[in-house]
Design a protein around this motif. Structure first.
Motif, PDB file in Angstrom:
ATOM      1  N   LEU A  39       0.552  -1.116   0.048  1.00  0.00           N
ATOM      2  CA  LEU A  39      -0.057  -0.007   0.002  1.00  0.00           C
ATOM      3  C   LEU A  39       0.818   1.145  -0.104  1.00  0.00           C
ATOM      4  CD1 LEU A  39      -2.256  -1.393   2.574  1.00  0.00           C
ATOM      5  CD2 LEU A  39      -3.384  -0.458   0.770  1.00  0.00           C
ATOM      6  N   THR A  40       0.395   2.304  -0.759  1.00  0.00           N
ATOM      7  CA  THR A  40       1.001   3.472  -0.794  1.00  0.00           C
ATOM      8  C   THR A  40       0.077   4.459  -0.030  1.00  0.00           C
ATOM      9  OG1 THR A  40       2.433   3.200  -2.701  1.00  0.00           O
ATOM     10  CG2 THR A  40       2.254   5.325  -2.069  1.00  0.00           C
ATOM     11  N   PRO A  41       0.149   5.120   0.984  1.00  0.00           N
ATOM     12  CA  PRO A  41      -0.648   6.051   1.506  1.00  0.00           C
ATOM     13  C   PRO A  41      -0.979   7.288   0.936  1.00  0.00           C
ATOM     14  CG  PRO A  41       1.290   5.637   2.968  1.00  0.00           C
ATOM     15  CD  PRO A  41       1.744   5.010   1.704  1.00  0.00           C
ATOM     16  N   PRO A  42      -1.822   8.258   1.204  1.00  0.00           N
ATOM     17  CA  PRO A  42      -1.743   9.457   0.456  1.00  0.00           C
ATOM     18  C   PRO A  42      -0.889  10.339   1.229  1.00  0.00           C
ATOM     19  CG  PRO A  42      -3.939   8.899   1.810  1.00  0.00           C
ATOM     20  CD  PRO A  42      -3.004   7.710   1.683  1.00  0.00           C
ATOM     21  N   THR A  43      -0.346  11.570   1.028  1.00  0.00           N
ATOM     22  CA  THR A  43       0.454  12.561   1.526  1.00  0.00           C
ATOM     23  C   THR A  43      -0.221  12.961   2.845  1.00  0.00           C
ATOM     24  OG1 THR A  43      -0.404  14.441   0.205  1.00  0.00           O
ATOM     25  CG2 THR A  43       1.438  13.225  -0.724  1.00  0.00           C
ATOM     26  N   ALA A  44      -1.518  13.034   2.928  1.00  0.00           N
ATOM     27  CA  ALA A  44      -2.059  13.455   4.160  1.00  0.00           C
ATOM     28  C   ALA A  44      -1.889  12.590   5.355  1.00  0.00           C
ATOM     29  CB  ALA A  44      -3.703  13.585   3.846  1.00  0.00           C
ATOM     30  N   VAL A  45      -1.677  11.238   4.935  1.00  0.00           N
ATOM     31  CA  VAL A  45      -1.265  10.313   6.134  1.00  0.00           C
ATOM     32  C   VAL A  45       0.283  10.090   6.224  1.00  0.00           C
ATOM     33  CG1 VAL A  45      -1.412   7.748   6.664  1.00  0.00           C
ATOM     34  CG2 VAL A  45      -3.270   9.040   5.502  1.00  0.00           C
ATOM     35  N   ASP A  46       0.835  10.137   5.120  1.00  0.00           N
ATOM     36  CA  ASP A  46       2.469   9.916   5.198  1.00  0.00           C
ATOM     37  C   ASP A  46       2.944  10.909   4.147  1.00  0.00           C
ATOM     38  OD1 ASP A  46       5.131   9.459   5.424  1.00  0.00           O
ATOM     39  OD2 ASP A  46       4.851   7.435   4.761  1.00  0.00           O
ATOM     40  N   PRO A  47       3.485  12.362   4.524  1.00  0.00           N
ATOM     41  CA  PRO A  47       4.161  12.987   3.408  1.00  0.00           C
ATOM     42  C   PRO A  47       5.146  12.444   2.434  1.00  0.00           C
ATOM     43  CG  PRO A  47       3.790  14.213   5.584  1.00  0.00           C
ATOM     44  CD  PRO A  47       3.482  12.753   5.880  1.00  0.00           C
ATOM     45  N   GLU A  48       5.652  11.323   3.066  1.00  0.00           N
ATOM     46  CA  GLU A  48       6.846  10.778   2.325  1.00  0.00           C
ATOM     47  C   GLU A  48       6.316   9.686   1.594  1.00  0.00           C
ATOM     48  OE1 GLU A  48      10.207   9.661   4.649  1.00  0.00           O
ATOM     49  OE2 GLU A  48      10.187  11.727   5.635  1.00  0.00           O
ATOM     50  N   GLN A  49       5.085   9.146   1.705  1.00  0.00           N
ATOM     51  CA  GLN A  49       4.352   7.970   1.162  1.00  0.00           C
ATOM     52  C   GLN A  49       5.247   6.611   1.084  1.00  0.00           C
ATOM     53  OE1 GLN A  49       3.253  10.381  -2.642  1.00  0.00           O
ATOM     54  NE2 GLN A  49       1.317   9.559  -2.020  1.00  0.00           N
ATOM     55  N   ARG A  50       5.641   6.446   2.069  1.00  0.00           N
ATOM     56  CA  ARG A  50       6.540   5.335   2.226  1.00  0.00           C
ATOM     57  C   ARG A  50       5.358   3.904   2.022  1.00  0.00           C
ATOM     58  NH1 ARG A  50       9.113   7.276   7.613  1.00  0.00           N
ATOM     59  NH2 ARG A  50       6.901   8.095   8.100  1.00  0.00           N
ATOM     60  N   ALA A  51       5.998   2.824   1.335  1.00  0.00           N
ATOM     61  CA  ALA A  51       5.045   1.729   1.287  1.00  0.00           C
ATOM     62  C   ALA A  51       5.006   1.186   2.352  1.00  0.00           C
ATOM     63  CB  ALA A  51       5.624   0.847   0.095  1.00  0.00           C
ATOM     64  N   LEU A  52       3.682   0.482   2.560  1.00  0.00           N
ATOM     65  CA  LEU A  52       3.311  -0.367   3.539  1.00  0.00           C
ATOM     66  C   LEU A  52       3.038  -1.907   3.136  1.00  0.00           C
ATOM     67  CD1 LEU A  52       0.921   1.805   5.621  1.00  0.00           C
ATOM     68  CD2 LEU A  52       3.354   1.375   6.296  1.00  0.00           C
ATOM     69  N   PRO A  53       3.541  -2.881   3.807  1.00  0.00           N
ATOM     70  CA  PRO A  53       3.302  -4.155   3.514  1.00  0.00           C
ATOM     71  C   PRO A  53       1.770  -4.537   3.883  1.00  0.00           C
ATOM     72  CG  PRO A  53       4.559  -4.146   5.437  1.00  0.00           C
ATOM     73  CD  PRO A  53       4.772  -2.701   5.062  1.00  0.00           C
TER      74      PRO A  53
END
Length: 416
Positions: A388-402
């Motif tokens: 998953l790639t979160p939106p910038t509102a959740v993670d400004p760096e958009q770090r991928a999550l397993p």
């Protein structure tokens, strides 16, 4: 002569009208009815204007009541009172509508549908709509009225216009499709009965309506006579049937759904897609619904002639769904049980995405909406699992999550 005296004279004149119904021809009866239609429209328009005057003069508020309550106390039906209040509050902003109302050519029901339609469109716009845009929308909805549509059809058209605004806005989501504001309240009444009140988005609403249509259809009595149950009783019985089905188990989510929902998709204008009972939906919601096995998409041409009905390759097969369960184990975003999840196409089926394990993952309905509407993205990583790639509102760096079931592993182990 005051307006009150003038209206009293009009009332006296109407009471004095005598129509010789026995000697009327069809043409004369039609003309008289058309005249009454215009008079009724004019009366409703004046009543709406007077409602605005009562509001401005604080006639009701000075006595601790609302203008709507005052109108009901005077004898108006609650729905009529609310309609006058809505129209009165909008007349100043909608001069084109007012001009037609003054001529008596539009009923208060149609005028109210236009007022509510403009309000609905405004709520879906990211910015307040300006006078030019408002005039354009009013003209469009008035055109619907003069083409012979009903107030309900005007409301449907307004929803479509609002959906087009949401479609053209990055991250736009109309209120009708926002499942985060769904509510269901229940309370036990003094006589021990349960009262339920729900406010649902278009998808859940259409599923509910489809279930009520299926299980609440009239059935003949044992002797062959028509169903003696009222509509309200049939719907209550239908809800009981749905609850019985849910209570009966059936955790095999690959089984064919017993309640089907129809999604109509114009081939040349997918943004005008609509659900059978709840009406217009946005393209994003259309793409999400294409993943749901309880939804049957119907592709039509410009004349609504079916071109394709739910191609088999659109849906994940039972074997493919079981493979997704084994790989993902649960909703990849929140961990909801697999039994509650949809098989999501990572590249939408409507955009050419294949129905295969490499293009699928499990998402619960809420997280499914997040992926289609709220900026979350899914991709298959080098480990052949969903990420998953979160939106910038959740993670400004958009770090991928397993995926959820693999977050107990270290990222290095997952990558390996």
């Amino acid at each position: 002569m005051s307006s009150t005296t003038s209206l009293a004279i009009v009332g006296d004149a109407l009471r004095a009208v005598h129509l010789d119904h026995e000697s009327m021809t069809g043409q004369s009866a039609f003309e008289e009815m058309r005249a009454l239609y215009k008079i009724r429209n004019l009366i409703d328009h004046h009543a709406a204007q007077l409602t605005g005057t009562l509001e401005r003069l604080r006639v009701a508020k000075d006595h601790g009541r609302s203008t709507r309550e005052l109108l009901i106390f005077m004898g108006f039906a609650p729905s009529v009172a609310q309609r006058y209040v809505r129209i009165a509050g909008a007349l100043a902003l909608l001069p084109t509508l007012t001009a037609h109302a003054v001529d008596g050519v539009i009923s208060s029901e149609h005028a109210d549908a236009i007022v509510r339609g403009i309000e609905h469109i405004g709520k879906r716009s990211p910015e307040p709509i300006d006078d030019t845009a408002r005039l354009s929308y009013v003209t469009d909805l008035l055109g619907q009225h003069f083409s012979g549509t009903t107030p309900a059809e005007i409301s449907d058209r307004a929803r479509t216009l609002g959906n087009q605004i949401a479609d053209d806005t990055p991250g736009g989501l109309p209120a009708a499709e926002d499942r985060t504001i769904n509510t269901l309240t229940k309370h036990t009444t003094t006589d021990g009965r349960l009262h339920v009140d729900a406010d649902l988005d278009t998808e859940v609403g259409d599923k509910f309506q489809a279930a009520m249509e299926r299980y609440g259809a009239p059935r003949p009595e044992p002797d062959g006579s028509p169903d003696a149950r009222s509509t309200e009783r049939r719907l209550a019985d239908a809800l009981e049937t749905v609850l019985d089905i849910a209570a009966g188990g059936g955790n095999d989510v690959s089984m064919t759904p017993r309640t089907h929902v129809l999604l109509t998709i114009p081939a040349d204008a997918p943004s005008l897609s609509s659900l059978e009972f709840m009406g217009s939906v946005t393209r994003a919601t259309m793409n999400r619904l294409a993943c749901d096995p309880t939804i049957t998409p119907l592709l039509v041409d410009g004349e609504t002639v079916p071109l394709d009905v739910g191609r088999d390759k659109r849906l994940f097969t039972p074997a493919q769904r079981k493979a997704l369960y084994i790989r993902d184990r649960c909703c990849i975003k929140c961990g909801a049980p697999a039994e509650r999840c949809h098989a999501h196409h990572i590249t939408p089926w409507g955009e050419g995405g294949d129905t295969c394990l490499a293009n699928g993952c499990l998402l619960c309905p809420s997280c499914h909406a997040d992926v289609h509407h709220n900026g979350w993205a899914v991709f298959i990583g080098a480990d052949h699992h969903a990420w998953l790639t979160p939106p910038t509102a959740v993670d400004p760096e958009q770090r991928a999550l397993p995926s959820y079931s693999r977050r107990t592993l270290t990222l290095d182990a997952v990558a390996a």
